[in-house]
Design an enzyme around this catalytic site. Structure first.
Site, PDB file in Angstrom:
ATOM      1  N   HIS A   1       0.318   7.551   7.656  1.00 50.47           N
ATOM      2  CA  HIS A   1       1.502   6.999   8.301  1.00 50.47           C
ATOM      3  C   HIS A   1       2.489   8.081   8.725  1.00 50.47           C
ATOM      4  CE1 HIS A   1       0.426   3.405   5.639  1.00 50.47           C
ATOM      5  NE2 HIS A   1       0.279   2.969   6.878  1.00 50.47           N
TER       6      HIS A   1
ATOM      7  N   HIS B   1       1.045   6.729   2.763  1.00 55.11           N
ATOM      8  CA  HIS B   1       0.201   7.917   2.712  1.00 55.11           C
ATOM      9  C   HIS B   1       0.364   8.750   3.971  1.00 55.11           C
ATOM     10  CE1 HIS B   1      -2.819   6.356   5.521  1.00 55.11           C
ATOM     11  NE2 HIS B   1      -2.685   5.192   4.905  1.00 55.11           N
TER      12      HIS B   1
ATOM     13  N   LYS C   1       0.855  -1.181   0.000  1.00 54.40           N
ATOM     14  CA  LYS C   1       0.000   0.000   0.000  1.00 54.40           C
ATOM     15  C   LYS C   1       0.891   1.231   0.000  1.00 54.40           C
ATOM     16  CE  LYS C   1      -3.766  -2.142   2.599  1.00 54.40           C
ATOM     17  NZ  LYS C   1      -4.612  -2.032   3.812  1.00 54.40           N
TER      18      LYS C   1
END
Length: 840
Positions: free
Chosen positions: A385, A382, A379
């Protein structure tokens, strides 16, 4: 006869004077009043030769050992060989010359030089100078010092023989023949004429004595100059009121600035809970106060006492300590933990370093594991985080600054059903070509598409529990694939490893761009199956598990923590089970003193359940785990495909900064790499807006906030540092600071008389305490706020602390102040994981 280098060595300057002989006649250890508690005393006989054609300037004898002070001797001598006897006391802990004893009168001279307004420059005779000294004059010029040395030689009396056995060690290999050398009386030397011009002004100590300081655990004036002043004040309070020294020290409030603040230190008398009239007790303390080298004044204001520090001492001690710890202190020894990490990556040179000004050793011998960032494999990294990454990296630096040995761990979300979803999705939507071109973006696109296939929707396409999924088998097939992973299926594990490896490569690029590093890349997959099984067995043994619909759960209702699943119906373990087993394995391997989990406040319940289960399992180390939480960045979700990715944030911030830089063509052309500089500016903007408020606060993601140049922002912080750097560049080559080892001896900080200079130095003095305060509350905002207070003080000083075209001595003192300020600001910025810029 030669000298052992551990005691005294002599160098002469300029080169036309050469040493014929330098011999230690006596060497003893002494104790004396002042901030330095131990010293070495040496009577040195110096024979030197002067070239008659080059004897118009002064020269000096100096120690070659770091921390020992040069002894100034004016050398206007006729041609030939001469002798001088110098009886000096040298500190083993500092570079201060604290005591010179010469001649029958044993005149004690505390301190060093005076400025141009001192009596020697006003034409007094030598006898008047001697009277000045005998009457208690303390700060000596080269000429005054020479007068005493020369007059003393006519009647020099050396110390009586002493027992030298205590000096026989590896550190002091004293030549027995040297120790038994007879006392030699030098030939009287003619006095030189007064110097035609005063020597360059050197820094001086306060004219007042420095009383010995008491000691307290964890209080160290060597790393925090403010502690020396506070210890002196606390001792007064303790002696007068009978309050324990630690309690008196804790009762001293410092760090406040502004027009309404009446003193450097404030003591609220009621906090001591003493019997009697509080105002009268406050007055008693003030009545007993006597100015000294540390403190200048004390006054009563109702039930409060306001104390003010000696400005000259404050300036000197703070700037010298910054200089020493920044440039002269030896580098810290690599930690044992760092040396034992075979898989750790090298730490980049531009990251935060321990041991500098602001650091302390209160946590020495303790080790910390800090787990942070922890993105999910396959993933995008983004902004969700981002907070864990920034806060966790700061905490690692903060603990190191407080003496801890820190291991930074990235615990990746690299196991679980989501990999089953990704595998099913890649089979349907995947492209090996796109995977190679941009693995992270492609895997994310696959994840969103397959998740949409398995989501139930109504007739309008909106999610609904009563709706129908376009592919109802998605989640069942995903679970089946994950079971294969758990069972070690070769093909399933190979595909999982491909996704993991490609993601880690991308993450490392992102961390390098953010100026952040990790010692270990771990993950859920690294927790052994055997460890998880053992954890379940131990939980069953202590009787806190139960079956529920085929799953194994632990009931924590009586602790108001609900119930949590440990093992699913299909036999697979869940996140908390891996957390329990992982914590036990880390303890077995690292024996940590503390382990911090930097996780969003949304996971407060999970962490509370996790910690409670460990406690119920009776692990003795369970209380060493801490959850540092933080608010969320609102307005994004990876599952819905509406996330704002970190690369987008950083690229947009970089572009905005780049556009701003290009508005000033001259400065833009002076920057070596404008794009890289704008990227670092953008990263600073992102980090500062994230750390400026308390970490528990949520905030809404907004582009305008990320890239703002107004107010207390990241770009403004970088600008303040860049402007401090430019002071040195703009004044060179006409004005250049001496090497760090010579600054304390050659720069007169007493010339920094402006209030703006004192305000800056006072803030610099508080920085070590600010680091300690941040360590208590674990708030990056504590450091950010201090940085902006300092930048505001700097901004207020530019018009009054001018360097260019000022008298040499004044300009040099101001330049040193700006450089010291730049050094501390840079250290604070690195503590915040920022990379200070030199130009922008």
């Amino acid at each position: 006869m030669g000298l052992p280098t551990e005691s005294w060595a002599v160098t002469l300057s300029p080169g036309y004077v050469k040493t014929v002989e330098a011999a230690a006649i006596r060497v003893t250890r002494v104790q004396f009043a002042g901030p330095l508690m131990g010293a070495m005393r040496s009577v040195v006989k110096i024979r030197y030769e002067v070239d008659a054609d080059e004897n118009e300037d002064d020269w000096y004898a100096s120690s070659s050992e770091e921390g020992m002070r040069e002894v100034a001797i004016a050398a206007l001598r006729p041609e030939g060989v001469h002798e001088v006897l110098v009886d000096v006391v040298l500190s083993g802990d500092s570079d201060d010359l604290e005591l010179i004893v010469t001649g029958q009168n044993q005149v004690q001279l505390f301190g060093h030089y005076i400025d141009e307004e001192s009596s020697i420059y006003e034409g007094e005779s030598q006898s008047e100078v001697q009277d000045f000294v005998d009457a208690g004059g303390v700060n000596m010029t080269d000429a005054e010092l020479f007068v005493l040395l020369a007059e003393a030689q006519a009647q020099a009396e050396l110390p009586a023989p002493v027992d030298w056995t205590f000096l026989q060690s590896d550190a002091f290999a004293i030549d027995p023949a040297l120790l038994s050398a007879p006392a030699v009386v030098a030939e009287p030397l003619p006095l030189p004429p007064p110097p035609a011009r005063p020597p360059p002004p050197l820094r001086k100590m306060s004219a007042l004595a420095f009383p010995p300081l008491p000691s307290l655990p964890t209080i160290n004036p060597v790393t925090c100059p403010l502690d020396a002043f506070k210890l002196n004040t606390a001792e007064l309070i303790s002696n007068v009121l009978g309050v324990p020294l630690q309690k008196a020290f804790d009762g001293i409030e410092s760090g406040r600035t502004g027009k309404m603040v009446k003193g450097d230190f404030t003591v609220a008398m009621p906090r001591f809970r003493l019997q009697g009239d509080v105002k009268a007790l406050a007055q008693k303390v003030v009545d007993e106060f006597k100015p000294n080298g540390y403190m200048a004044s004390a006054e009563v204001a109702g039930t409060f006492i306001h104390f003010n520090m000696n400005t000259q001492s404050l300036m000197r001690l703070v700037m010298e300590q910054i200089n020493t710890l920044t440039y002269l202190a030896p580098p810290p020894t690599p930690s044992l933990t760092a040396l034992s990490l075979a898989d750790a990556e090298p730490k980049p040179s531009h990251l935060f370093k321990t041991g500098g000004y602001g650091s302390n050793t209160t946590g020495e011998g303790k080790n910390l594991i800090v787990e942070f960032s922890s993105p999910n494999i396959a993933k995008p990294f983004h902004a969700g985080h981002l907070r864990s990454t920034i806060i966790g990296a700061f905490l690692g630096n903060l603990y190191e600054a407080n003496g801890w040995d820190v291991m930074r761990m990235n615990y990746l979300g690299d196991w679980g059903k989501q990999f089953g979803l990704l595998a099913v999705g890649f089979e349907k939507y995947g492209s090996e070509e796109e995977l190679k071109a941009d693995a992270i973006t492609h895997l994310y696109q696959v994840y969103v598409k397959i998740n949409a296939d398995g989501t139930k929707v109504d007739a309008e396409g909106k999610p609904s529990e009563t709706g129908v999924a376009s592919d109802p088998t998605v989640h069942d097939r995903a679970r089946e694939f994950f079971v294969k992973m758990e069972d070690g299926d070769k093909d399933a594990v190979a595909l999982w490893k491909k996704f993991r490896d490609l993601s880690i490569v991308k993450y490392k690029d992102a961390y390098a761009r953010l100026n952040i590093h990790f010692d270990i890349y771990s993950g859920e997959s690294q927790v052994s199956h055997a460890g998880q099984t053992a954890a379940i067995e131990q939980l069953s043994t202590v009787g806190i598990t139960e079956e529920s619909k085929g799953a194994l759960i632990v009931d924590l209702e009586k602790y108001k923590l609900g119930k949590t699943i440990l093992r699913k119906q299909d036999g697979t373990y869940v996140y908390i089970t891996r957390d329990i087993a992982g914590a036990a394995e880390r303890w077995d391997k690292y024996k940590f003193d503390k382990m911090i989990y930097v996780v969003a406040s949304q996971q407060d319940l999970h962490l509370a359940q996790f910690f409670k289960v460990l406690e119920l399992m009776k692990y003795p180390w369970a209380d060493r785990l801490t959850h540092v939480n933080f608010g969320m960045v609102l307005g994004m979700s990876t599952r819905k495909g509406t996330a704002v990715f970190l690369d987008q944030i950083l690229n947009e911030s970089r572009d905005v900064m780049h556009d701003q830089m290009r508005k000033n063509e001259a400065k833009y052309n002076a920057v070596d790499d404008p794009l890289e500089t704008s990227d670092k500016l953008g990263i600073t903007a992102v980090k500062i807006q994230d750390m400026a408020a308390k970490r528990v606060n949520n905030y809404k993601f907004e582009w305008a906030r990320m890239t703002s140049f107004e107010g207390d922002t990241g770009p403004y912080l970088q600008y303040a540092h860049v402007r401090l750097c430019s002071v040195e560049r703009k004044n060179a080559p006409g004005l250049v600071l001496p090497p760090p080892s010579e600054r304390a001896a050659t720069i007169n900080t007493d010339l920094l008389v402006e209030p703006s200079a004192r305000a800056i130095v006072q803030l610099l003095a508080t920085y070590p305490d600010v680091v300690k305060a941040a360590f208590i509350n674990l708030e990056p905002a504590t450091i950010v706020t201090w940085c902006f207070r300092l930048t505001h003080a700097i901004s207020s000083a530019w018009e009054t602390l001018i360097v260019k075209d000022q008298p040499q001595d004044v300009a040099m003192a101001r330049l040193w102040l700006y450089v010291a300020t730049k050094d501390v600001l840079a250290s604070a910025m690195k503590l915040l994981t920022l990379e200070p810029l030199q130009k922008m």
